[in-house]
Motif scaffolding. Sequence first.
Motif, PDB file in Angstrom:
ATOM      1  N   ALA A 126     -24.034  46.549  66.363  1.00  0.00           N
ATOM      2  CA  ALA A 126     -22.664  46.929  66.038  1.00  0.00           C
ATOM      3  C   ALA A 126     -22.356  46.578  64.584  1.00  0.00           C
ATOM      4  O   ALA A 126     -22.570  45.443  64.157  1.00  0.00           O
ATOM      5  CB  ALA A 126     -21.688  46.228  66.977  1.00  0.00           C
ATOM      6  N   ARG A 127     -21.853  47.570  63.839  1.00  0.00           N
ATOM      7  CA  ARG A 127     -21.525  47.350  62.426  1.00  0.00           C
ATOM      8  C   ARG A 127     -20.230  48.081  62.088  1.00  0.00           C
ATOM      9  O   ARG A 127     -19.726  48.899  62.874  1.00  0.00           O
ATOM     10  CB  ARG A 127     -22.653  47.813  61.516  1.00  0.00           C
ATOM     11  N   GLU A 128     -19.729  47.799  60.893  1.00  0.00           N
ATOM     12  CA  GLU A 128     -18.488  48.424  60.445  1.00  0.00           C
ATOM     13  C   GLU A 128     -18.554  48.681  58.944  1.00  0.00           C
ATOM     14  O   GLU A 128     -19.082  47.852  58.189  1.00  0.00           O
ATOM     15  CB  GLU A 128     -17.288  47.525  60.780  1.00  0.00           C
ATOM     16  N   SER A 129     -18.044  49.840  58.530  1.00  0.00           N
ATOM     17  CA  SER A 129     -17.947  50.170  57.109  1.00  0.00           C
ATOM     18  C   SER A 129     -16.501  50.521  56.789  1.00  0.00           C
ATOM     19  O   SER A 129     -15.764  51.049  57.635  1.00  0.00           O
ATOM     20  CB  SER A 129     -18.846  51.363  56.763  1.00  0.00           C
ATOM     21  N   VAL A 130     -16.108  50.235  55.549  1.00  0.00           N
ATOM     22  CA  VAL A 130     -14.772  50.573  55.080  1.00  0.00           C
ATOM     23  C   VAL A 130     -14.905  51.572  53.941  1.00  0.00           C
ATOM     24  O   VAL A 130     -15.595  51.317  52.952  1.00  0.00           O
ATOM     25  CB  VAL A 130     -14.014  49.316  54.599  1.00  0.00           C
ATOM     26  N   PHE A 131     -14.270  52.736  54.096  1.00  0.00           N
ATOM     27  CA  PHE A 131     -14.347  53.808  53.111  1.00  0.00           C
ATOM     28  C   PHE A 131     -13.000  53.965  52.412  1.00  0.00           C
ATOM     29  O   PHE A 131     -11.938  53.833  53.032  1.00  0.00           O
ATOM     30  CB  PHE A 131     -14.730  55.117  53.787  1.00  0.00           C
ATOM     31  N   ARG A 132     -13.058  54.272  51.129  1.00  0.00           N
ATOM     32  CA  ARG A 132     -11.853  54.515  50.336  1.00  0.00           C
ATOM     33  C   ARG A 132     -11.703  56.023  50.159  1.00  0.00           C
ATOM     34  O   ARG A 132     -12.562  56.686  49.556  1.00  0.00           O
ATOM     35  CB  ARG A 132     -11.943  53.812  48.983  1.00  0.00           C
ATOM     36  N   ILE A 133     -10.584  56.550  50.683  1.00  0.00           N
ATOM     37  CA  ILE A 133     -10.376  57.996  50.761  1.00  0.00           C
ATOM     38  C   ILE A 133      -9.030  58.340  50.136  1.00  0.00           C
ATOM     39  O   ILE A 133      -8.060  57.572  50.250  1.00  0.00           O
ATOM     40  CB  ILE A 133     -10.445  58.461  52.237  1.00  0.00           C
ATOM     41  N   GLN A 134      -8.986  59.476  49.464  1.00  0.00           N
ATOM     42  CA  GLN A 134      -7.738  59.917  48.856  1.00  0.00           C
ATOM     43  C   GLN A 134      -7.569  61.418  49.079  1.00  0.00           C
ATOM     44  O   GLN A 134      -8.546  62.151  49.261  1.00  0.00           O
ATOM     45  CB  GLN A 134      -7.700  59.594  47.368  1.00  0.00           C
ATOM     46  N   PRO A 135      -6.300  61.914  49.075  1.00  0.00           N
ATOM     47  CA  PRO A 135      -6.057  63.348  49.310  1.00  0.00           C
ATOM     48  C   PRO A 135      -6.564  64.202  48.145  1.00  0.00           C
ATOM     49  O   PRO A 135      -6.602  63.760  46.999  1.00  0.00           O
ATOM     50  CB  PRO A 135      -4.540  63.430  49.462  1.00  0.00           C
ATOM     51  N   GLN A 136      -6.960  65.418  48.486  1.00  0.00           N
ATOM     52  CA  GLN A 136      -7.385  66.411  47.506  1.00  0.00           C
ATOM     53  C   GLN A 136      -6.374  67.554  47.494  1.00  0.00           C
ATOM     54  O   GLN A 136      -5.541  67.689  48.386  1.00  0.00           O
ATOM     55  CB  GLN A 136      -8.773  66.959  47.872  1.00  0.00           C
ATOM     56  N   GLU A 137      -6.467  68.384  46.477  1.00  0.00           N
ATOM     57  CA  GLU A 137      -5.610  69.562  46.446  1.00  0.00           C
ATOM     58  C   GLU A 137      -5.964  70.473  47.619  1.00  0.00           C
ATOM     59  O   GLU A 137      -7.122  70.716  47.908  1.00  0.00           O
ATOM     60  CB  GLU A 137      -5.796  70.320  45.131  1.00  0.00           C
ATOM     61  N   SER A 138      -4.925  70.962  48.286  1.00  0.00           N
ATOM     62  CA  SER A 138      -5.160  71.825  49.443  1.00  0.00           C
ATOM     63  C   SER A 138      -4.079  72.894  49.505  1.00  0.00           C
ATOM     64  O   SER A 138      -3.025  72.779  48.881  1.00  0.00           O
ATOM     65  CB  SER A 138      -5.159  71.011  50.742  1.00  0.00           C
ATOM     66  N   GLU A 139      -4.352  73.932  50.265  1.00  0.00           N
ATOM     67  CA  GLU A 139      -3.403  75.017  50.468  1.00  0.00           C
ATOM     68  C   GLU A 139      -2.883  74.962  51.895  1.00  0.00           C
ATOM     69  O   GLU A 139      -3.636  74.743  52.836  1.00  0.00           O
ATOM     70  CB  GLU A 139      -4.068  76.370  50.202  1.00  0.00           C
ATOM     71  N   GLY A 140      -1.588  75.162  52.060  1.00  0.00           N
ATOM     72  CA  GLY A 140      -1.012  75.180  53.396  1.00  0.00           C
ATOM     73  C   GLY A 140      -0.735  73.788  53.910  1.00  0.00           C
ATOM     74  O   GLY A 140      -0.653  72.804  53.169  1.00  0.00           O
ATOM     75  N   LEU A 141      -0.567  73.699  55.238  1.00  0.00           N
ATOM     76  CA  LEU A 141      -0.195  72.447  55.876  1.00  0.00           C
ATOM     77  C   LEU A 141      -1.378  71.529  56.141  1.00  0.00           C
ATOM     78  O   LEU A 141      -1.201  70.340  56.385  1.00  0.00           O
ATOM     79  CB  LEU A 141       0.522  72.741  57.207  1.00  0.00           C
ATOM     80  N   VAL A 142      -2.576  72.099  56.152  1.00  0.00           N
ATOM     81  CA  VAL A 142      -3.754  71.298  56.498  1.00  0.00           C
ATOM     82  C   VAL A 142      -4.170  70.465  55.296  1.00  0.00           C
ATOM     83  O   VAL A 142      -4.468  71.012  54.226  1.00  0.00           O
ATOM     84  CB  VAL A 142      -4.916  72.205  56.937  1.00  0.00           C
ATOM     85  N   PRO A 143      -4.213  69.131  55.418  1.00  0.00           N
ATOM     86  CA  PRO A 143      -4.568  68.275  54.277  1.00  0.00           C
ATOM     87  C   PRO A 143      -6.065  68.335  53.987  1.00  0.00           C
ATOM     88  O   PRO A 143      -6.878  68.677  54.848  1.00  0.00           O
ATOM     89  CB  PRO A 143      -4.140  66.887  54.730  1.00  0.00           C
ATOM     90  N   SER A 144      -6.426  67.987  52.780  1.00  0.00           N
ATOM     91  CA  SER A 144      -7.827  67.906  52.372  1.00  0.00           C
ATOM     92  C   SER A 144      -8.076  66.521  51.800  1.00  0.00           C
ATOM     93  O   SER A 144      -7.217  65.951  51.111  1.00  0.00           O
ATOM     94  CB  SER A 144      -8.132  68.981  51.317  1.00  0.00           C
ATOM     95  N   TRP A 145      -9.264  65.958  52.098  1.00  0.00           N
ATOM     96  CA  TRP A 145      -9.567  64.590  51.702  1.00  0.00           C
ATOM     97  C   TRP A 145     -10.873  64.532  50.921  1.00  0.00           C
ATOM     98  O   TRP A 145     -11.713  65.428  50.998  1.00  0.00           O
ATOM     99  CB  TRP A 145      -9.695  63.692  52.937  1.00  0.00           C
TER     100      TRP A 145
END
Length: 364
Positions: A126-145
């Motif tokens: 069992a392990r765990e990782s922490v990722f740093r994520i930020q939003p990207q430009e996207s069209e419409g309601l669906v977000p992009s990361w």
Amino acid sequence: MPHGSAAAQRGGALRIVVPLLLLVVILAGVVVGFMALYKQVWSASAFAERYVENIADSDAAGALAMPGVTPQYDALEEIGRGTASEALLRSSALTSEITDIRAVGERAVAGDVTEVSVRYNLDGTARESVFRIQPQESEGLVPSWGFETSPLSVIDLTVRGSWRFSVNGFEIDKRQISPAGLDADPLEPVSLLTFSPGDYEVAVDTTATVADPETVVATGPLDVVPLDVQTRPTSALTDVVQSSVDDFLDATCTTQNVLQPADCPFGFDTSWGIAQPDIEWSINDYPQTALVPDGDGWKVSATSGTAHVNLSVQCYAGGFISVDQDVFFTMVADVEVQDDGGVHITIDRQGDPPPTPNLCAFPQ
């Protein structure tokens, strides 16, 4: 008011309320469904899970296609790894078993960055990782990361005694991935970008040297994981070195009809007389070689042998004597293993031989 009129009004109200209630229920269902879909498909957590799932599926192309996975040169320079090799960013190097992937937490940090914690089992642990994520430009309601910090790791690998090694079964020659190429320093670590999470097994199995597999764990992001591997000589290399030492003593040393054969570990002192040119050398006991690590290569540790010399000496006091004597010697040797499997050996005498007693004073 007539009874029929009141009943009609209640019926009309019901006809209005029921559709409104249905509309509210439908809208609530849509919202709940959208939120569930958002969490499962469009959220930062889903993005992080999808990346780990690509690694679990050995889909290197899919992982690299995700925004922010491939690190920018500036980011690598910040950790001093601007020339890290991409040789392991391929599906064939993804051999770890990763299961039970699940995001367990999101945390907003500086700016628009979200830290996502993902737990999983990596080869049964069992392990765990922490990722740093930020939003990207996207069209419409669906977000992009995208990854704000690349999730890849770096292995700093030093392999002593071999240019060639394997990582998760993928064969590598250090000179092919080092920025210095053929001029690479054999002891300078080579930096390898790796997908993380993952277990990476480094092994050496060549004709000359071997090393038992050693495993390092990469959990990222942009972690630098050092690994120093010391190889050991194979029986084939040991046999070649022994044979080469024996051949050198026979072909180079015993064929020199001089008191001090050049580049050889033995000699004979006749400072008390004049040696005649009929000098003959032979080997009684060949030194038994044992290889020990010496930086990036090998050295024959101090060992000993016995030569034998036959010659005539004219004594300064007059007359001749015959010398038929064993000569004990000690030696070490530098060993260079060449690409074609050949071995180049440089033999060094260990210290100066003791002076020979004046045999003219004690005729034999």
